[in-house]
Design an enzyme around this catalytic site. Structure first.
Site, PDB file in Angstrom:
ATOM      1  N   ALA A 292       7.416  -0.486  -5.098  1.00  0.00           N
ATOM      2  CA  ALA A 292       7.561   0.444  -3.964  1.00  0.00           C
ATOM      3  C   ALA A 292       8.853   1.263  -3.990  1.00  0.00           C
ATOM      4  O   ALA A 292       9.135   1.982  -3.035  1.00  0.00           O
ATOM      5  CB  ALA A 292       7.448  -0.272  -2.618  1.00  0.00           C
ATOM      6  N   ALA A 293       9.618   1.188  -5.081  1.00  0.00           N
ATOM      7  CA  ALA A 293      10.828   2.025  -5.139  1.00  0.00           C
ATOM      8  C   ALA A 293      10.437   3.507  -5.009  1.00  0.00           C
ATOM      9  O   ALA A 293      11.093   4.280  -4.306  1.00  0.00           O
ATOM     10  CB  ALA A 293      11.582   1.783  -6.435  1.00  0.00           C
ATOM     11  N   GLY A 294       9.346   3.890  -5.677  1.00  0.00           N
ATOM     12  CA  GLY A 294       8.880   5.279  -5.594  1.00  0.00           C
ATOM     13  C   GLY A 294       8.429   5.621  -4.179  1.00  0.00           C
ATOM     14  O   GLY A 294       8.646   6.741  -3.701  1.00  0.00           O
ATOM     15  N   ASP A 295       7.825   4.671  -3.510  1.00  0.00           N
ATOM     16  CA  ASP A 295       7.365   4.917  -2.131  1.00  0.00           C
ATOM     17  C   ASP A 295       8.559   5.114  -1.199  1.00  0.00           C
ATOM     18  O   ASP A 295       8.556   5.998  -0.339  1.00  0.00           O
ATOM     19  CB  ASP A 295       6.528   3.724  -1.624  1.00  0.00           C
ATOM     20  CG  ASP A 295       5.274   3.524  -2.456  1.00  0.00           C
ATOM     21  OD1 ASP A 295       4.780   4.519  -3.033  1.00  0.00           O
ATOM     22  OD2 ASP A 295       4.795   2.386  -2.539  1.00  0.00           O
TER      23      ASP A 295
ATOM     24  N   SER B  59      16.239  -0.420  -2.246  1.00  0.00           N
ATOM     25  CA  SER B  59      14.946  -1.135  -2.225  1.00  0.00           C
ATOM     26  C   SER B  59      14.750  -1.990  -3.484  1.00  0.00           C
ATOM     27  O   SER B  59      14.144  -3.058  -3.402  1.00  0.00           O
ATOM     28  CB  SER B  59      13.782  -0.173  -2.028  1.00  0.00           C
ATOM     29  OG  SER B  59      13.422   0.430  -3.241  1.00  0.00           O
TER      30      SER B  59
ATOM     31  N   GLY C 204       0.862  -1.188   0.000  1.00  0.00           N
ATOM     32  CA  GLY C 204       0.000   0.000   0.000  1.00  0.00           C
ATOM     33  C   GLY C 204       0.892   1.230   0.000  1.00  0.00           C
ATOM     34  O   GLY C 204       1.823   1.322   0.801  1.00  0.00           O
TER      35      GLY C 204
END
Ligand code: RIB
Length: 319
Positions: free
Chosen positions: A250-253, A283, A40
């Site tokens: 999720a690298a951007g997260d 990540s 998420g």
């Protein structure tokens, strides 16, 4: 004192299958390992910020079911403040179906469940957290009405805002002046600016257009092409750290969570961006969303190692 980051956003359970390559429409691809992992965008960014050194409060709506309870326990273990998380007994917790290909690329479909019911009233109940936070970190995996309430409360408390406009969608023009840092990827930047972003040059044009809409710091992330930043006295393309990708989920997260911490610590933007790029680079070398976020010590060690490597004489040069 740790930087106090308030994250308003989504929480999902990621049901992940590794595949040799992403299937075409109508095609079945035999996969390998299956994993059920915490994800998420909101929760990922909260975990990334906490591991990067932030004191994090999370505002969310999570289904009161087995997946939701596991998500909550995971966030608790990270030391994230969860007093403003609503456990929803009427809607299931969010689920994301994720395929991860051998080259690390992914495709994701989300059933938002309780995330889609995070309301302006939920956000307003978290008003005390806006009073004490130093930065608001928010994404678009929750209803836009909830995002709008968060932006209004942040403006009321003069809180800087980092908006990660993911997943890509249209946002009202009135929002832009309330955003301090905007961090779209290429697809999101194309949707927001109307300029097709494919490389650093087109990203620079899109970033300039987004700044004209009133955002002082626009950072367009371009995966292995690095990022483009357009901010006061800083117009630059920063190459990515070269790593061997395992899973880009999720690298951007992770980038956003680490960036929020570094900016709130008062690091100059260029240094904050390298810190966030290092976190994201680590990540992508790991499988999974939240579990891939590095600790602060890992980020700092990575930066030191890369700085040492860049000072080593290259073959064929003399010192
Ligand atoms: O950004 C990655 C996240 O997108 C995944 O963890 C998945 O849950 C979706 O929200």
């Amino acid at each position: 004192m740790k930087p106090r980051i308030l994250v308003v956003g989504s929480s999902n359970t990621d049901l992940v299958v590794k595949v040799p390559r992403l299937p075409s429409p109508g095609e079945t691809v035999l996969g390998g390992e299956f994993a059920s992992l915490a994800g998420g965008k909101g929760a990922n960014q909260a975990v990334a910020a906490a591991r990067a050194g932030g004191e994090v409060t999370f505002v969310a709506r999570i289904g009161d079911d087995a997946f939701g309870q596991l998500s909550l326990e995971g966030l608790q273990k990270e030391g994230i403040h969860l007093g403003h998380v609503v456990m929803d007994s009427h809607h299931p917790s969010g689920v994301a179906l994720i395929l991860v290909a051998a080259d690390g690329q992914n495709s994701i479909a989300v059933a938002p469940g309780a995330n889609a019911h995070l309301s302006p009233a939920d956000v307003h109940r978290a008003a005390p957290a806006f009073r004490t936070a130093q930065m608001l970190l928010v994404q678009l995996e929750i209803p836009l009405a909830a995002v709008q309430s968060a932006l209004e409360l942040a403006a009321h408390h003069r809180l800087p805002v980092l908006l990660n406009p993911a997943p890509a969608q249209h946002i009202p023009n009135e929002w832009f002046p309330h955003i301090t840092y905007l961090t779209p990827n290429a697809r999101e930047a194309s949707a927001l600016s109307g300029i097709e972003v494919t490389d650093p040059d087109s990203a620079a044009r899109a970033a300039a257009r987004l700044r004209q809409k009133g955002v002082p710091h626009v950072i367009i992330t371009l995966a292995e092409q690095g990022l483009v930043v357009d901010a006061p006295r800083l117009h630059k393309h920063l190459p990515a750290f070269r790593v061997k990708p395992v899973d880009t989920t999720a690298a951007g997260d992770v980038f956003c969570g680490a960036l929020a911490v570094a900016c709130t610590e008062g690091r100059p933007l260029l240094e904050a961006l390298r810190f966030a790029q290092a976190a994201a680079a680590i990540s992508v070398t790991r499988f999974g969303a939240q579990r891939s976020a590095p600790t602060r010590a890992e980020i700092l060690r990575f930066l030191e190692d890369r700085a040492r490597e860049s000072q080593r004489p290259q073959p064929g040069t003399t010192s």
